[in-house]
Design an enzyme around this catalytic site. Structure first.
Site, PDB file in Angstrom:
ATOM      1  N   LYS A  82       6.494  -1.799 -15.445  1.00 21.54           N
ATOM      2  CA  LYS A  82       7.425  -0.956 -14.706  1.00 21.54           C
ATOM      3  C   LYS A  82       6.671   0.089 -13.859  1.00 21.54           C
ATOM      4  CE  LYS A  82      11.000  -1.660 -18.217  1.00 21.54           C
ATOM      5  NZ  LYS A  82      12.059  -1.046 -19.046  1.00 21.54           N
ATOM      6  N   TYR A 107      18.776  -7.136 -14.254  1.00 24.48           N
ATOM      7  CA  TYR A 107      19.428  -6.350 -15.307  1.00 24.48           C
ATOM      8  C   TYR A 107      20.954  -6.522 -15.308  1.00 24.48           C
ATOM      9  CZ  TYR A 107      15.169  -3.894 -16.807  1.00 24.48           C
ATOM     10  OH  TYR A 107      13.938  -3.574 -17.352  1.00 24.48           O
ATOM     11  N   ARG A 159       7.405  -9.407 -27.381  1.00 26.17           N
ATOM     12  CA  ARG A 159       8.340  -8.350 -27.811  1.00 26.17           C
ATOM     13  C   ARG A 159       7.705  -7.492 -28.893  1.00 26.17           C
ATOM     14  NH1 ARG A 159      12.952  -7.158 -24.924  1.00 26.17           N
ATOM     15  NH2 ARG A 159      13.817  -6.373 -26.863  1.00 26.17           N
ATOM     16  N   ASN A 218       9.685   3.183 -20.150  1.00 27.22           N
ATOM     17  CA  ASN A 218       8.996   2.623 -21.322  1.00 27.22           C
ATOM     18  C   ASN A 218       8.006   1.508 -20.967  1.00 27.22           C
ATOM     19  OD1 ASN A 218      10.837   0.712 -20.667  1.00 27.22           O
ATOM     20  ND2 ASN A 218      11.974   0.759 -22.589  1.00 27.22           N
ATOM     21  N   HIS A 241       8.744  -4.565 -19.575  1.00 25.18           N
ATOM     22  CA  HIS A 241       9.902  -5.402 -19.895  1.00 25.18           C
ATOM     23  C   HIS A 241       9.380  -6.732 -20.410  1.00 25.18           C
ATOM     24  CE1 HIS A 241      13.543  -7.837 -19.476  1.00 25.18           C
ATOM     25  NE2 HIS A 241      12.725  -8.756 -18.987  1.00 25.18           N
ATOM     26  N   GLU A 255      14.752 -15.372 -16.053  1.00 25.38           N
ATOM     27  CA  GLU A 255      13.879 -14.331 -15.472  1.00 25.38           C
ATOM     28  C   GLU A 255      12.629 -14.931 -14.808  1.00 25.38           C
ATOM     29  OE1 GLU A 255      13.269 -11.601 -18.733  1.00 25.38           O
ATOM     30  OE2 GLU A 255      15.361 -10.934 -18.696  1.00 25.38           O
TER      31      GLU A 255
HETATM   32  P1  IDP Z   1      14.308  -3.720 -23.810  1.00 29.96           P
HETATM   33  O1  IDP Z   1      13.578  -3.393 -22.520  1.00 29.96           O
HETATM   34  O2  IDP Z   1      13.546  -3.218 -25.006  1.00 29.96           O
HETATM   35  O3  IDP Z   1      14.683  -5.174 -23.930  1.00 29.96           O
HETATM   36  P2  IDP Z   1      17.122  -3.200 -23.211  1.00 29.96           P
HETATM   37  O4  IDP Z   1      18.132  -2.817 -24.214  1.00 29.96           O
HETATM   38  O5  IDP Z   1      17.174  -4.594 -22.668  1.00 29.96           O
HETATM   39  O6  IDP Z   1      15.664  -2.863 -23.794  1.00 29.96           O
HETATM   40  O7  IDP Z   1      17.271  -2.170 -22.008  1.00 29.96           O
HETATM   41  C1  IDP Z   1      16.671  -2.397 -20.748  1.00 29.96           C
HETATM   42  C2  IDP Z   1      15.976  -1.149 -20.297  1.00 29.96           C
HETATM   43  O8  IDP Z   1      16.949  -0.142 -20.020  1.00 29.96           O
HETATM   44  C3  IDP Z   1      15.059  -0.498 -21.341  1.00 29.96           C
HETATM   45  O9  IDP Z   1      13.774  -1.062 -21.390  1.00 29.96           O
HETATM   46  C4  IDP Z   1      15.030   0.944 -20.875  1.00 29.96           C
HETATM   47  O10 IDP Z   1      14.162   1.102 -19.764  1.00 29.96           O
HETATM   48  C5  IDP Z   1      16.471   1.151 -20.394  1.00 29.96           C
HETATM   49  N1  IDP Z   1      17.335   1.664 -21.470  1.00 29.96           N
HETATM   50  C6  IDP Z   1      17.951   0.948 -22.443  1.00 29.96           C
HETATM   51  N2  IDP Z   1      18.713   1.711 -23.243  1.00 29.96           N
HETATM   52  C7  IDP Z   1      18.577   2.966 -22.754  1.00 29.96           C
HETATM   53  C8  IDP Z   1      19.139   4.220 -23.145  1.00 29.96           C
HETATM   54  O11 IDP Z   1      19.922   4.334 -24.109  1.00 29.96           O
HETATM   55  N3  IDP Z   1      18.752   5.303 -22.406  1.00 29.96           N
HETATM   56  C9  IDP Z   1      17.898   5.208 -21.350  1.00 29.96           C
HETATM   57  N4  IDP Z   1      17.374   4.037 -20.928  1.00 29.96           N
HETATM   58  C10 IDP Z   1      17.701   2.928 -21.625  1.00 29.96           C
HETATM   59 MG    MG Z   2      15.961  -6.275 -22.663  1.00 28.50          MG
END
Ligand code: IDP
Ligand code: MG
Length: 158
Positions: free
Chosen positions: A11, A51, A87, A114, A117, A128
């Site tokens: 990211k 997304y 993961r 974070n 992805h 994807e």
């Molecule tokens: P993942 O990346 O661990 O699979 P997902 O639930 O698919 O997590 O969410 C996609 C992305 O959306 C996350 O990596 C993060 O950047 C953002 N995200 C998810 N949940 C939250 C939240 O509750 N607050 C802020 N950002 C979030």
């Molecule tokens: Mg995800």
């Protein structure tokens, strides 16, 4: 021998913080094979497709804005159980809760910013990989010279 492919995105925060090399290195050291790599400033529509499953979530607009705020590096990785392995290496979504030893646990403090992805299922990996590496020649097939050392030839490669 059934190998799996998965999609990883580094990211914009990974680029801004100079962590691209470190993160790719972790995947390489683990033994995952790099079969695709690209870097681009993507249009909003690409991230909206990527997304789409989160369209109704409150964080969706911020997420799409974040992901289009700078270049994204996309990787296609191959290995046995590659989706699950990636993961695990990434760690929990909220970097503050991610275990030490994981990419997010070692290098991040944010829930939204974070760093990485990774596809979360075979279906999403297929979708994807097509979205980010759909063009002809975007995926490179090659054989690591040490494949028979990364895996057991008798148990895992036959
Ligand atoms: P993942 O990346 O661990 O699979 P997902 O639930 O698919 O997590 O969410 C996609 C992305 O959306 C996350 O990596 C993060 O950047 C953002 N995200 C998810 N949940 C939250 C939240 O509750 N607050 C802020 N950002 C979030
Ligand atoms: Mg995800």
């Amino acid at each position: 021998m059934s190998m799996e492919r998965t999609l990883v995105l580094l990211k914009p925060d990974a680029l801004q913080r100079g962590l691209v090399g470190e993160i790719i290195s972790r995947f390489e050291k683990k033994g995952l094979k790099l079969v695709g790599l690209n870097m681009r400033n993507w249009e909003k529509s690409q991230l909206e497709k990527h997304y789409a499953v989160h369209k109704e979530r409150p964080f969706y607009p911020t997420l799409v804005a974040f992901m289009t705020s700078g270049p994204v590096v996309a990787l296609a990785l191959e290995g046995k159980d590659a989706i699950e392995v990636v993961r695990k290496l990434m760690g929990k979504t909220n970097s503050r809760q991610a275990e030490p030893g994981t990419i997010r646990g070692d290098m991040g403090m944010s829930f939204s910013n974070n760093l990485v992805h990774g596809s979360d299922s075979p279906e999403s990996a297929r979708f994807e990989l097509d979205l980010w590496f759909g063009g002809q020649g975007d995926i490179c097939s090659w054989d690591p010279a040490d494949l028979g050392w990364r895996y057991s030839i008798k148990e895992e490669l036959s």
